[in-house]
Design a protein around this motif. Structure first.
Motif, PDB file in Angstrom:
ATOM      1  N   ASP A   9       0.802  -1.227   0.000  1.00  0.00           N
ATOM      2  CA  ASP A   9       0.000   0.000   0.000  1.00  0.00           C
ATOM      3  C   ASP A   9       0.835   1.278   0.000  1.00  0.00           C
ATOM      4  OD1 ASP A   9      -2.918   0.787   0.048  1.00  0.00           O
ATOM      5  OD2 ASP A   9      -2.150   2.072   1.647  1.00  0.00           O
ATOM      6  N   ASP A  10       0.655   2.056  -1.048  1.00  0.00           N
ATOM      7  CA  ASP A  10       1.138   3.433  -1.119  1.00  0.00           C
ATOM      8  C   ASP A  10       0.219   4.179  -2.081  1.00  0.00           C
ATOM      9  OD1 ASP A  10       2.382   3.351  -3.910  1.00  0.00           O
ATOM     10  OD2 ASP A  10       3.598   1.822  -2.923  1.00  0.00           O
ATOM     11  N   TYR A  11       0.519   5.420  -2.348  1.00  0.00           N
ATOM     12  CA  TYR A  11      -0.391   6.271  -3.129  1.00  0.00           C
ATOM     13  C   TYR A  11      -0.754   5.650  -4.477  1.00  0.00           C
ATOM     14  CZ  TYR A  11      -2.266  10.447  -5.411  1.00  0.00           C
ATOM     15  OH  TYR A  11      -3.066  11.338  -6.083  1.00  0.00           O
ATOM     16  N   TRP A  12       0.240   5.079  -5.161  1.00  0.00           N
ATOM     17  CA  TRP A  12       0.032   4.568  -6.515  1.00  0.00           C
ATOM     18  C   TRP A  12      -0.273   3.066  -6.556  1.00  0.00           C
ATOM     19  CZ3 TRP A  12      -0.758   8.294  -9.771  1.00  0.00           C
ATOM     20  CH2 TRP A  12      -0.082   9.521  -9.636  1.00  0.00           C
ATOM     21  N   LYS A  14      -2.331   0.382  -4.399  1.00  0.00           N
ATOM     22  CA  LYS A  14      -3.225   0.142  -3.275  1.00  0.00           C
ATOM     23  C   LYS A  14      -3.228  -1.335  -2.867  1.00  0.00           C
ATOM     24  CE  LYS A  14      -4.374   4.392  -2.853  1.00  0.00           C
ATOM     25  NZ  LYS A  14      -3.792   5.142  -1.706  1.00  0.00           N
ATOM     26  N   LYS A  55       5.746  -2.074  -1.029  1.00  0.00           N
ATOM     27  CA  LYS A  55       5.433  -0.720  -0.557  1.00  0.00           C
ATOM     28  C   LYS A  55       6.534   0.285  -0.870  1.00  0.00           C
ATOM     29  CE  LYS A  55       3.702   1.539   3.668  1.00  0.00           C
ATOM     30  NZ  LYS A  55       2.282   1.605   3.309  1.00  0.00           N
ATOM     31  N   GLU A  59       5.301   6.846   1.275  1.00  0.00           N
ATOM     32  CA  GLU A  59       3.930   6.355   1.158  1.00  0.00           C
ATOM     33  C   GLU A  59       3.071   7.219   0.252  1.00  0.00           C
ATOM     34  OE1 GLU A  59       0.784   4.132   4.089  1.00  0.00           O
ATOM     35  OE2 GLU A  59       2.615   5.014   4.868  1.00  0.00           O
ATOM     36  N   ASN A  60       3.334   8.525   0.229  1.00  0.00           N
ATOM     37  CA  ASN A  60       2.582   9.421  -0.649  1.00  0.00           C
ATOM     38  C   ASN A  60       3.545  10.427  -1.264  1.00  0.00           C
ATOM     39  OD1 ASN A  60       0.866  11.148  -1.969  1.00  0.00           O
ATOM     40  ND2 ASN A  60      -0.514  11.467  -0.246  1.00  0.00           N
ATOM     41  N   ASP A  61       3.983  10.173  -2.483  1.00  0.00           N
ATOM     42  CA  ASP A  61       4.951  11.061  -3.122  1.00  0.00           C
ATOM     43  C   ASP A  61       4.293  12.264  -3.791  1.00  0.00           C
ATOM     44  OD1 ASP A  61       3.773   9.941  -5.333  1.00  0.00           O
ATOM     45  OD2 ASP A  61       5.606   9.040  -6.137  1.00  0.00           O
ATOM     46  N   GLN A  62       2.989  12.444  -3.556  1.00  0.00           N
ATOM     47  CA  GLN A  62       2.289  13.607  -4.104  1.00  0.00           C
ATOM     48  C   GLN A  62       2.355  14.812  -3.174  1.00  0.00           C
ATOM     49  OE1 GLN A  62       0.907  13.291  -7.458  1.00  0.00           O
ATOM     50  NE2 GLN A  62       2.454  11.744  -6.977  1.00  0.00           N
ATOM     51  N   THR A  65       6.547  14.134   2.035  1.00  0.00           N
ATOM     52  CA  THR A  65       6.374  13.039   2.982  1.00  0.00           C
ATOM     53  C   THR A  65       7.714  12.370   3.228  1.00  0.00           C
ATOM     54  OG1 THR A  65       4.177  12.631   2.049  1.00  0.00           O
ATOM     55  CG2 THR A  65       5.106  10.908   3.464  1.00  0.00           C
TER      56      THR A  65
END
Length: 215
Positions: A9-12, A14, A55, A59-62, A65
């Motif tokens: 699980d990470d941003y891209w 799931k 993973k 976790e969220n490279d947008q 983080t």
């Protein structure tokens, strides 16, 4: 009963897109699989035989983080691998760490550069090894992210397969050892269809068998 920690699980990428692999890769009569989105599950599951991660370290490279594998987590993880826990890093698990991070220098032996727009990607076996046993070259059924990797010069790494697309040839599957632990890295796998195709799952099954064998 053997025990595996399966981190996802990470941003891209799931968790639900990866979950089908649990039943495909693991015989439930032989494995207790902890399927989790939380890296800190390692602190309460140090009695594992295998650590399998899809993973991204970010976790969220947008958004800004920090990486979740901080110094404390990394020390514990590397100690477990050194003592004999097998480790398989797949797709996003090989990204977003700098060259000087201990996980890169001693475990992954590679730095992720980028990936172009999703395209047709094939896997070409270049070396016989227990991880590639019974595998012939194959094309992923859907377009995938063709990871561009910079391998760190290390004589302990053995590249087993390349990934090939209109964007060139890249190392796609390699193995190494860290202390008593065996490590396998595999770069493709952006969609459930690709992750569950025959060639792909056979590589992971072979990798599990090789990584959790201490001989």
């Amino acid at each position: 009963m053997k025990k595996a920690l399966f981190l996802v699980d990470d941003y891209w990428h799931k968790a639900d897109t990866i979950r089908p692999l649990v039943n495909i890769l693991f015989d439930q009569s032989q494995w207790n699989v902890i399927f989790t989105t939380c890296p800190d599950a390692l602190y309460t599951n140090q009695d594992i035989d295998l650590f399998l991660s899809f993973k991204d370290p970010i976790e969220n490279d947008q958004i800004p983080t920090p990486i979740w594998c901080d110094d404390k987590w990394t020390r514990l993880f590397m100690n477990l691998i050194h003592s004999g826990v097998g480790f398989i890093a797949v797709h996003a698990a090989v990204t977003d760490l700098k060259k000087d991070h201990p996980l890169v220098a001693d475990i992954l032996h590679s730095v992720f550069i980028t990936h172009p727009e999703q395209c047709e990607v094939s896997v070409k076996i270049i070396k016989e090894h227990p991880v590639t046993a019974g595998i012939t070259d194959f094309v992923l059924p859907e377009k995938d992210e063709h990871y561009q990797m910079k391998m760190i010069d290390d004589t302990t790494v053995t590249i087993l397969a390349n990934t090939i697309s209109l964007n060139g040839v890249q190392p796609g599957l390699w193995v190494s050892e860290y202390g008593k632990g065996k490590v396998c890295c595999f770069t493709p796998g952006h969609t459930t269809v690709n992750m569950t195709c025959d060639g792909y799952t056979q590589i992971l099954k072979n990798a599990i068998a090789w990584c959790e064998c201490y001989v």
